[in-house]
Design a protein around this motif. Structure first.
Motif, PDB file in Angstrom:
ATOM      1  N   PHE A  63       2.528  16.467  65.812  1.00  0.00           N
ATOM      2  CA  PHE A  63       1.308  15.534  66.451  1.00  0.00           C
ATOM      3  C   PHE A  63       0.630  16.451  67.351  1.00  0.00           C
ATOM      4  CE2 PHE A  63       4.018  11.667  65.961  1.00  0.00           C
ATOM      5  CZ  PHE A  63       3.084  10.771  65.302  1.00  0.00           C
TER       6      PHE A  63
ATOM      7  N   GLY B 294      -0.752  14.540  70.954  1.00  0.00           N
ATOM      8  CA  GLY B 294      -0.038  13.319  70.455  1.00  0.00           C
ATOM      9  C   GLY B 294      -0.233  12.120  71.166  1.00  0.00           C
TER      10      GLY B 294
ATOM     11  N   ASP C 243      -2.373   9.177  68.714  1.00  0.00           N
ATOM     12  CA  ASP C 243      -1.932   7.788  68.614  1.00  0.00           C
ATOM     13  C   ASP C 243      -2.813   6.757  68.835  1.00  0.00           C
ATOM     14  OD1 ASP C 243       0.009   5.818  68.338  1.00  0.00           O
ATOM     15  OD2 ASP C 243       0.789   5.907  70.373  1.00  0.00           O
TER      16      ASP C 243
ATOM     17  N   ALA D 170      -5.981   6.809  66.223  1.00  0.00           N
ATOM     18  CA  ALA D 170      -5.070   6.289  64.707  1.00  0.00           C
ATOM     19  C   ALA D 170      -5.128   4.907  64.736  1.00  0.00           C
ATOM     20  CB  ALA D 170      -3.678   6.862  64.987  1.00  0.00           C
TER      21      ALA D 170
ATOM     22  N   CYS E  75      -6.165  10.604  61.722  1.00  0.00           N
ATOM     23  CA  CYS E  75      -5.168  10.400  62.887  1.00  0.00           C
ATOM     24  C   CYS E  75      -4.174   9.283  62.291  1.00  0.00           C
ATOM     25  CB  CYS E  75      -5.764   9.864  64.164  1.00  0.00           C
ATOM     26  SG  CYS E  75      -6.689  11.161  64.765  1.00  0.00           S
TER      27      CYS E  75
ATOM     28  N   ARG F 228      -0.291   9.910  61.097  1.00  0.00           N
ATOM     29  CA  ARG F 228       0.657   9.385  62.014  1.00  0.00           C
ATOM     30  C   ARG F 228       1.572   8.411  61.093  1.00  0.00           C
ATOM     31  NH1 ARG F 228      -0.648   4.159  66.314  1.00  0.00           N
ATOM     32  NH2 ARG F 228      -1.697   3.416  64.555  1.00  0.00           N
ATOM     33  N   TYR F 229       0.888   7.856  60.052  1.00  0.00           N
ATOM     34  CA  TYR F 229       1.559   6.940  59.217  1.00  0.00           C
ATOM     35  C   TYR F 229       2.583   7.996  58.403  1.00  0.00           C
ATOM     36  CZ  TYR F 229       2.282   3.768  55.223  1.00  0.00           C
ATOM     37  OH  TYR F 229       2.712   3.261  54.172  1.00  0.00           O
TER      38      TYR F 229
ATOM     39  N   VAL G  37       5.615   9.041  60.834  1.00  0.00           N
ATOM     40  CA  VAL G  37       6.429   7.746  61.182  1.00  0.00           C
ATOM     41  C   VAL G  37       7.139   7.352  59.896  1.00  0.00           C
ATOM     42  CG1 VAL G  37       6.256   5.182  61.820  1.00  0.00           C
ATOM     43  CG2 VAL G  37       5.087   7.112  63.214  1.00  0.00           C
TER      44      VAL G  37
ATOM     45  N   ASN H 225       5.083   6.492  70.629  1.00  0.00           N
ATOM     46  CA  ASN H 225       4.258   6.282  69.427  1.00  0.00           C
ATOM     47  C   ASN H 225       4.163   4.927  69.490  1.00  0.00           C
ATOM     48  OD1 ASN H 225       3.523   6.384  66.485  1.00  0.00           O
ATOM     49  ND2 ASN H 225       2.371   7.980  67.631  1.00  0.00           N
TER      50      ASN H 225
END
Ligand code: KG4
Ligand code: ZN
Length: 335
Positions: free
Chosen positions: A166, A180, A184, A187, A238, A242-243, A246, A274
């Motif tokens: 991140f 990070g 987040d 995003a 972003c 992030r997707y 995760v 997050n």
């Protein structure tokens, strides 16, 4: 029993007083992040020096805010591994001196175990056994917490930690360290399906993670666009990144839970703040009928309250040290 806890493994000098592992009487965190931000990451020598300056006032404040003196304390818990060695040594030596002068027991506490224990503060009813996803700046583990001091690593990253990935992706987009958190936030306004990014899997190790390929993919995406003079939608990049992270974390974690037949799932560590990870696991756990626990956001990052929580259970299990206690840059959570 009231424990005075000390944490100095990275760039936060922290002290707290915690009663019986669950009740936080005070928690002080002095962050050095502004200074390290100038360099784009933590500079170990600067971290050690700032800990040396901050530790006495931080410990004093933890006692005074709890309205206590050292004579009310039953034990001193300190983070002794893993982390930056120079940084850890400041906390360990301070705790050793304090233990020597007061005669109080000294409890060496593992940093990642403490992250897990932040959940005992935020979720008073939580008790082992449970499966925990521990995701921080330096580690990404799936851990079976069989008992408070008995842990087994089920899966771990083969290269970068989730937090590291991140932070590097965020840095490539010009966000300040530790990126990070900002990534987040940005995003939240982007489309997670705008860019197709890989979901690396580790062959023959279904619970292990690998984030370096994903990190390189997003860095290449950004660099290629800038070489062509194209403007990418930052929120979309972003959100897509992030997707992907995760997705990797939750897929392995849920698979491990299913295979091991565990029904209590827990997250811990800086990355457990997050938003998407929290939302995704909350809804997935609901769907599968698992109980799901997470630390409140203020306890996800480094702090000493979590050290006081874990330190209590370490003390109960007889884990105390004497004045030859050392610090270790790396140490398995199982030890
Ligand atoms: O646990 P932690 O405070 O320190 C270590 O023990 O490493 O974790 C710090 C990491 C950093 O990489 C930071 O960017 C990441 O946690 N982090 C986040 C978020 N908040 C902190 N990563 C993604 N989303 C967040 N909201
Ligand atoms: Zn940490």
């Amino acid at each position: 029993m009231k424990i005075l806890a000390i944490e100095s493994s990275c760039d936060e000098t922290a002290a707290a007083v915690v009663e019986d592992g669950r009740k936080v009487l005070s928690s002080i965190v002095a962050s050095q992040v502004e200074e390290h931000r100038l360099y784009g990451g933590v500079v170990p020598e600067i971290a050690s020096r700032r800990h040396a300056e901050a530790i006495t006032p931080v410990v004093r404040r933890a006692l005074s805010e709890a309205d206590l003196t050292l004579s009310d304390i039953g034990a001193i818990a300190v983070t002794y591994a893993p982390g930056l060695i120079g940084a850890l040594l400041v906390g360990v030596n301070f705790a050793k001196g304090l233990a020597l002068s007061t005669g109080l027991p000294l409890v060496p506490t593992h940093h990642l175990r403490s992250h897990i224990a932040s959940n005992y503060i935020s979720n008073q009813e939580l008790k082992p056994p449970f499966l925990c996803l521990v995701v921080s700046g330096g580690h990404s583990h799936i851990v079976m917490v069989e008992d408070y001091t008995k842990m087994k690593i089920i899966g771990q990253t083969r290269d970068d930690a989730a937090g590291e990935a991140f932070d590097k992706a965020a840095r490539t987009m010009g966000m300040p360290y530790p990126g990070g958190i900002e990534l987040d936030k940005v995003a939240e306004n982007g489309d997670p399906k705008a860019f197709k990014l890989p979901r690396p899997v580790v062959h023959d190790a279904p619970y292990d993670f690998s984030f370096s390929g994903l990190k390189t993919a997003v860095i290449n995406l950004i660099h290629n666009a800038s070489q062509k003079g194209e403007e990418l939608n930052k929120a979309d990049v972003c959100a897509s990144f992030r997707y992907a992270v995760v997705d990797c974390l939750t897929a392995n974690f849920l698979k491990a839970a299913r295979d091991l037949n565990v029904n209590q799932l827990v997250i811990a560590g800086g990355v457990s703040a997050n938003s998407l990870l929290r939302r995704t696991l909350e809804s997935e756990c609901k769907k599968h009928g698992y109980s799901f626990y997470m630390p409140e956001k203020s306890l996800c990052g480094d702090n000493a309250a979590m050290v006081g929580a874990q330190g209590y259970y370490e003390y109960l299990s007889g884990n105390t040290a004497n004045s030859d206690l050392n610090a270790y840059a790396t140490l398995s959570i199982e030890k």
